[in-house]
Design a protein around this motif. Structure first.
Motif, PDB file in Angstrom:
ATOM      1  N   GLU A 106       0.821  -1.210   0.000  1.00 47.86           N
ATOM      2  CA  GLU A 106       0.000   0.000   0.000  1.00 47.86           C
ATOM      3  C   GLU A 106       0.859   1.266   0.000  1.00 47.86           C
ATOM      4  OE1 GLU A 106      -3.275   0.109  -0.167  1.00 47.86           O
ATOM      5  OE2 GLU A 106      -3.727  -2.030   0.136  1.00 47.86           O
ATOM      6  N   TYR A 108       0.806   5.530   0.571  1.00 54.58           N
ATOM      7  CA  TYR A 108       0.093   6.499   1.397  1.00 54.58           C
ATOM      8  C   TYR A 108       0.278   7.864   0.755  1.00 54.58           C
ATOM      9  CZ  TYR A 108      -1.478   9.119   5.507  1.00 54.58           C
ATOM     10  OH  TYR A 108      -2.170   9.954   6.362  1.00 54.58           O
ATOM     11  N   TRP A 122      -6.912   5.766   7.807  1.00 52.71           N
ATOM     12  CA  TRP A 122      -6.225   4.910   6.821  1.00 52.71           C
ATOM     13  C   TRP A 122      -5.699   3.649   7.490  1.00 52.71           C
ATOM     14  CZ3 TRP A 122      -1.207   3.080   6.163  1.00 52.71           C
ATOM     15  CH2 TRP A 122      -0.851   2.640   4.881  1.00 52.71           C
ATOM     16  N   LYS A 126      -6.878  -0.314   6.830  1.00 52.57           N
ATOM     17  CA  LYS A 126      -5.953  -1.350   6.375  1.00 52.57           C
ATOM     18  C   LYS A 126      -5.920  -2.536   7.336  1.00 52.57           C
ATOM     19  CE  LYS A 126      -5.050   1.223   2.921  1.00 52.57           C
ATOM     20  NZ  LYS A 126      -5.780   0.948   1.645  1.00 52.57           N
ATOM     21  N   ILE A 138       1.497  -5.779   6.130  1.00 49.32           N
ATOM     22  CA  ILE A 138       1.466  -4.696   5.151  1.00 49.32           C
ATOM     23  C   ILE A 138       2.884  -4.315   4.746  1.00 49.32           C
ATOM     24  CG2 ILE A 138       1.414  -2.910   6.961  1.00 49.32           C
ATOM     25  CD1 ILE A 138      -0.396  -1.247   5.076  1.00 49.32           C
ATOM     26  N   THR A 161       0.869   2.509  12.185  1.00 51.13           N
ATOM     27  CA  THR A 161       0.491   1.335  11.383  1.00 51.13           C
ATOM     28  C   THR A 161       0.986   0.051  12.043  1.00 51.13           C
ATOM     29  OG1 THR A 161       0.641   2.654   9.342  1.00 51.13           O
ATOM     30  CG2 THR A 161       0.658   0.255   9.112  1.00 51.13           C
TER      31      THR A 161
END
Length: 383
Positions: A106, A108, A122, A126, A138, A161
């Motif tokens: 992914e 950003y 976000w 995810k 990820i 994240t």
């Protein structure tokens, strides 16, 4: 790294009433865990929907950019598939059946890096998507220019994240794609040491090292590859936090002049030079996938020529449209084995490629033999 919260129970094939009951129990127990819905297992063997928990000593990190050819990959050493394609449950089932992780790749948006609200939304999206689809983590492919003064914003994104993913799954894998050298390579001024500390490992994009010369050159000159890796090591990033990604493609240049020793110059080529910040920037040529390169090689005027200094082959051929000379620099099993062996001798965590779908999986026997040779070359890292 250890998860910040070890509770990661999810609803898989339970009834909706069971889902509600578990949610209520979580609230009244005072737990800060959340119960998340996961799609019913699409695999014939339900255990293949379980998260991969084993951490291999060596990584073969495969970038997938097409949903056409994954069944033809050589899965012998694959440990992770990072997919840029829409989710395909069959890929997940196959990867898990081989003991390999499937992670989402992914990007950003750079213009939202300072937006904490957008960032949290976000990250939440995810994590929920990965959990729902039985995915194992990820790969963050941040492709925006970043100044040193804003590098802390990227760290905040990656840290949030990682924490969220590890709360959902302690065995998750968090990786980040970085340029071929630290500092401000490609105008991406990252805090590489912090990124390495947060992530399981960094994937070094050891390609696209062209653009500053008026001459055709290798996409991944061996000296630059080594210099970049040694620079990461000198910055204190452990070897087990570094994975080198090699190109399974090359660049095709139009030669305005063919100089001594087959040096291809494109000085004066109108579309080959751009002015950026008052500096001449030379074009990179046309990108060619390996499966196209092998076809063009058949009609070359020089045959394969190996450049010992750059550690890459090239050849010349006649442009069928203009009649002019073109020169194509690329990598093949021989040149890639040099890079894989260097990664092994440097005790790096693993190797990778951009990307696994650039080979000929559908052609004649000769094409498939060339494809097999590309996969077989990876053995030099593992054996």
């Amino acid at each position: 790294m250890a998860a910040t919260n070890s509770c990661y129970s999810f609803v898989t094939m339970y009834s909706y009433s069971t889902f509600l009951l578990l949610s209520v129990l979580a609230v009244f127990s005072g737990s800060n865990c959340f119960v998340q819905h996961v799609d019913p297992c699409p695999c014939k063997d339900p255990t293949h929907c379980n998260f991969i928990t084993k951490t291999p000593e060596k990584e073969l990190f495969v970038f997938q950019a097409s949903d056409q050819y994954w069944t033809d990959y050589d899965w012998s050493y694959i440990t992770t598939v990072a997919t840029f394609t829409p989710y395909n449950p069959e890929v997940m089932c196959t990867a898990h059946s081989k003991g390999a992780r499937l992670v989402m790749a992914e990007d950003y948006p750079g213009n939202q890096l300072s937006n904490a609200t957008y960032r949290s939304a976000w990250v939440k999206q995810k994590v929920e998507l990965a959990t729902k689809q039985h995915m194992d983590g990820i790969n963050i492919d941040f492709e925006s220019v970043l100044s040193l003064k804003n590098s802390h914003l990227l760290i905040a994104l990656v840290n949030e994240t990682a924490q969220a993913f590890r709360t959902a799954n302690p065995h998750t894998q968090i990786t980040f794609d970085v340029p071929y050298g630290p500092g401000c390579t490609w105008s991406r001024c990252y805090d590489y040491k912090q990124l390495a500390a947060i992530c399981d490992f960094l994937v070094i994009m050891d390609y696209d090292m062209v653009g500053g010369s008026p001459y055709a050159v290798s996409n991944d000159g061996l000296k630059l590859v080594r210099l970049g890796i040694e620079s990461f090591q000198a910055d204190g990033i452990p070897n087990n936090k570094l994975v080198t990604a090699v190109p399974w493609y090359g660049y095709d240049f139009t030669c305005t002049h063919l100089l001594q020793d087959n040096i291809c110059s494109f000085i004066g080529q109108q579309d080959g030079v751009k002015i950026k910040n008052g500096v001449q920037m030379y074009g990179k040529g046309v990108q060619r996938q390996y499966k196209i390169i092998t076809q063009l090689l058949k009609n070359s005027t020089t045959g394969r020529i190996f450049n010992e200094t750059l550690g890459s082959p090239f050849f010349n051929y006649v442009d069928p449209t203009t009649g002019g000379i073109r020169q194509l620099w690329y990598d093949d099993p021989e040149s890639l084995m040099i890079r894989y062996s260097y990664a092994k001798s440097s005790q790096l965590r693993g190797v990778s490629m951009w990307n696994a779908d650039f080979l000929d999986y559908t052609g004649d026997p000769d094409g498939r033999a060339l494809t097999k040779a590309m996969w077989d070359a990876i053995n030099s890292f593992f054996l």
